[in-house]
Design a protein around this motif. Structure first.
Motif, PDB file in Angstrom:
ATOM      1  N   ALA A  98       4.115  15.672  -9.473  1.00  0.00           N
ATOM      2  CA  ALA A  98       4.033  16.096  -8.073  1.00  0.00           C
ATOM      3  C   ALA A  98       4.924  15.198  -7.218  1.00  0.00           C
ATOM      4  O   ALA A  98       4.992  13.984  -7.440  1.00  0.00           O
ATOM      5  N   ALA A  99       5.599  15.834  -6.259  1.00  0.00           N
ATOM      6  CA  ALA A  99       6.433  15.130  -5.276  1.00  0.00           C
ATOM      7  C   ALA A  99       7.459  14.206  -5.924  1.00  0.00           C
ATOM      8  O   ALA A  99       7.848  13.184  -5.354  1.00  0.00           O
ATOM      9  N   ARG A 159       0.822  -1.218   0.000  1.00  0.00           N
ATOM     10  CA  ARG A 159       0.000   0.000   0.000  1.00  0.00           C
ATOM     11  C   ARG A 159       0.851   1.261   0.000  1.00  0.00           C
ATOM     12  O   ARG A 159       0.504   2.260  -0.645  1.00  0.00           O
ATOM     13  N   ASP A 160       1.981   1.223   0.699  1.00  0.00           N
ATOM     14  CA  ASP A 160       2.837   2.404   0.829  1.00  0.00           C
ATOM     15  C   ASP A 160       3.914   2.470  -0.239  1.00  0.00           C
ATOM     16  O   ASP A 160       4.889   3.212  -0.103  1.00  0.00           O
ATOM     17  N   PHE A 161       3.771   1.667  -1.303  1.00  0.00           N
ATOM     18  CA  PHE A 161       4.694   1.702  -2.439  1.00  0.00           C
ATOM     19  C   PHE A 161       6.123   1.334  -2.034  1.00  0.00           C
ATOM     20  O   PHE A 161       7.094   1.868  -2.565  1.00  0.00           O
ATOM     21  N   ALA A 216       2.096   9.323  -5.217  1.00  0.00           N
ATOM     22  CA  ALA A 216       2.255   8.071  -5.955  1.00  0.00           C
ATOM     23  C   ALA A 216       0.888   7.458  -6.267  1.00  0.00           C
ATOM     24  O   ALA A 216       0.651   6.962  -7.379  1.00  0.00           O
ATOM     25  N   ALA A 217      -0.013   7.489  -5.289  1.00  0.00           N
ATOM     26  CA  ALA A 217      -1.357   6.946  -5.508  1.00  0.00           C
ATOM     27  C   ALA A 217      -2.079   7.711  -6.612  1.00  0.00           C
ATOM     28  O   ALA A 217      -2.767   7.123  -7.463  1.00  0.00           O
ATOM     29  N   THR A 218      -1.925   9.033  -6.618  1.00  0.00           N
ATOM     30  CA  THR A 218      -2.558   9.846  -7.662  1.00  0.00           C
ATOM     31  C   THR A 218      -1.927   9.561  -9.013  1.00  0.00           C
ATOM     32  O   THR A 218      -2.625   9.477 -10.035  1.00  0.00           O
ATOM     33  N   ASN A 272      10.411   1.365 -10.348  1.00  0.00           N
ATOM     34  CA  ASN A 272      10.428   0.061  -9.693  1.00  0.00           C
ATOM     35  C   ASN A 272       9.388  -0.067  -8.585  1.00  0.00           C
ATOM     36  O   ASN A 272       8.769  -1.118  -8.421  1.00  0.00           O
ATOM     37  N   ASN A 273       9.146   0.993  -7.815  1.00  0.00           N
ATOM     38  CA  ASN A 273       8.242   0.882  -6.669  1.00  0.00           C
ATOM     39  C   ASN A 273       6.772   1.050  -7.032  1.00  0.00           C
ATOM     40  O   ASN A 273       5.907   0.838  -6.183  1.00  0.00           O
ATOM     41  N   LEU A 274       6.468   1.424  -8.274  1.00  0.00           N
ATOM     42  CA  LEU A 274       5.073   1.674  -8.642  1.00  0.00           C
ATOM     43  C   LEU A 274       4.455   0.542  -9.464  1.00  0.00           C
ATOM     44  O   LEU A 274       3.225   0.468  -9.571  1.00  0.00           O
ATOM     45  N   GLY A 275       5.270  -0.333 -10.025  1.00  0.00           N
ATOM     46  CA  GLY A 275       4.737  -1.421 -10.835  1.00  0.00           C
ATOM     47  C   GLY A 275       3.718  -2.287 -10.124  1.00  0.00           C
ATOM     48  O   GLY A 275       2.681  -2.632 -10.704  1.00  0.00           O
TER      49      GLY A 275
END
Length: 500
Positions: free
Chosen positions: A486-487, A49-51, A409-411, A426-429
């Motif tokens: 963003a971010a 959930r927290d990427f 990241a969620a957006t 790598n962390n969003l796949g």
């Protein structure tokens, strides 16, 4: 005693019951397994959930098992494209893990990485049962519960849970069943567990060969020991040299011993003619010694009292003899030590039993029979190690809340339409793998219509954030337009507005 000999069990350990004594033990074991599985699953799912999960390796397994669930070969496009094997690459050509097909029916219930993480949590937890049974035969039920707790809280399991999903999920259970069933005189059931281990990964023959070495130390078991040693060795050669090649892989892709030779025969010859190379390689760099120490110290060095520890020698040597290119094999982090942890805990039980007759100290104010002190010491050492490994994150408030980057990241992933081909950092796949065709965003242009990049933090396989920013700039110069920024997260697309 005669019955124990007839059944192939060690008569020296036949005085404790082989089965749980009653419903109370069953309830306690069920609670211990359930709580452990829940903790492992919550830890994994919070990281997802927290990427904090990664495309390499969670998406690889997700794509492969999804392919199985659709009655296809286990294709992992993300692996094939990034490593140059092509988009139709079967993971059986990377690591020979056909046992993953057993997870395919679960994808009919829920299709996505969460399924793998929950399955892994359950598999790790269920291994508690054969570990308890083995320990109970030697030490009695109280010590068996203590050692079950040692396994459940062990740092190898913590680190494996923290690093996505891997085929190692099956190994603690199957290796524990191999040892426990053989110890109980159920040779056929042990052989089935051994065969299943060969379906987990191409190097599991090393574990079987090591188990054969252990059996060679037992009177009357040498024929079985030679059989396990031979079968394990043949399996390694057959799978790594033949089957992996048949599935489109490179049999030398994971050859990690270039300093010893260009092939297995060369390396064996070099070791035989230069025996001093073994201790030198095992001790350099010092990180290898640290990892090996961490495998035994939290178990109060008890495995070293048991010949069962021989089962771990070949797979441990496989890791520690590797060259610098495979330095992650030496680390306490990642999932590699979970291949050994169940057998090491069972060796600790056997080692504690072999201390019988040794005068153990009595600890003031601790109302505990001396025979339970070794298991108590192992549990205390395991608990003392908790703050230094991944389970410590469960006490970190940041694990339970999202910060600004997590929300960005969620957006960002929400801006990617369903069903598209997308390159992701790598962390969003893992957040997109269930609903899109995911590729790893790397140094090579893949020309996917969607890209989700990270310019705020270095991400695999890039060497610097600046390199990642240059890649984003090159995409924009190539005609991609920015739809979110963003971010540090940037979403780009080549599709025209209104499509998708």
């Amino acid at each position: 005693m005669a019955e124990a000999v007839r059944e192939g069990r060690d008569p020296a350990v036949a005085r404790f019951p082989a089965e749980p004594a009653g419903r109370r033990d069953v309830r306690i074991l069920a609670a211990l397994v359930g709580v452990s599985a829940l903790v492992y699953a919550v830890s994994s799912l919070l990281r997802l959930r927290d990427f904090r999960a990664s495309t390499y390796d969670l998406v690889i397994f997700d794509q492969a098992v999804r392919s199985y669930s659709r009655f296809g070969s286990p294709v992992a496009m993300v692996k094939g494209v990034h490593n140059g094997f092509g988009p139709d690459f079967s993971v059986l050509g990377d690591h020979f893990s056909p046992i993953l097909v057993l997870l395919a029916p679960l994808y009919r219930i829920h299709d996505g990485p969460r399924t793998l993480l929950i399955a892994q949590a359950a598999l790790f937890a269920v291994a508690i049962v054969p570990i308890w049974r083995y320990a109970a035969r030697r030490l009695g039920r109280p010590s068996a519960y203590l050692l079950a707790g040692v396994y459940a809280l062990s740092w190898p399991i913590a680190e494996a849970v923290a690093f996505d999903f891997h085929e190692v999920a099956f190994v603690p259970l199957l290796s524990a069943l191999l040892v426990e069933r053989y110890d109980a005189g159920r040779r056929g059931q042990a052989a089935l567990a051994a065969f299943a281990l060969l379906l987990v990964k191409e190097d599991m023959g090393l574990l079987l060969a090591g188990f054969g070495l252990f059996l060679l130390t037992r009177a009357g078991e040498r024929r079985a020991g030679l059989a396990y040693l031979a079968c394990g060795t043949v399996a390694i050669l057959a799978v790594s040299r033949v089957l992996i090649t048949l599935f489109g892989g490179d049999s030398d892709y994971y050859w990690a011993y270039g300093s010893l030779g260009e092939s297995m025969p060369d390396a064996v010859l070099y070791v035989l003619t230069h025996p001093w190379a073994v201790p030198d390689t095992l001790s350099s760099p010092p990180a290898k010694l640290l990892t090996m120490a961490l495998l035994f110290l939290p178990l109060a060095l008890l495995p070293l009292r048991s010949p069962l520890v021989l089962a771990t020698v070949p797979p441990l040597a496989e890791r520690m003899m590797a060259d610098d290119r495979f330095g992650n094999w030496w680390e306490p982090r990642y999932h590699y030590s979970a291949f050994l942890v169940a057998i090491l805990v069972m060796a600790a039980a056997d080692g504690a039993y072999r201390l019988r007759g040794t005068r153990l100290p009595r600890i003031p104010r601790l109302r505990l029979p001396r025979r339970h002190l070794p298991a108590t010491a192992a549990l205390a050492a395991t608990v003392a190690a908790l703050p230094f490994f991944a389970f410590a994150d469960l006490a970190d408030p940041d694990l339970y809340r999202r910060d600004a980057r997590d929300r960005a990241a969620a957006t960002a992933v929400a801006r990617v339409p369903d069903g598209v081909l997308v390159e992701t950092s790598n962390n969003l796949g893992p957040a997109l793998s269930a609903r899109a065709r995911v590729l790893l965003w790397d140094r090579e242009p893949r020309h996917a219509p969607w890209v989700v990049a990270d310019t705020g933090r270095r991400t695999f396989p890039f060497l610097s954030v600046e390199e990642q920013r240059r890649r984003v700039g090159a995409l924009i110069d190539a005609g991609y337009r920015t739809v979110f920024d963003a971010a540090g997260y940037v979403v780009l697309t080549r599709e025209t507005p209104g499509r998708g």
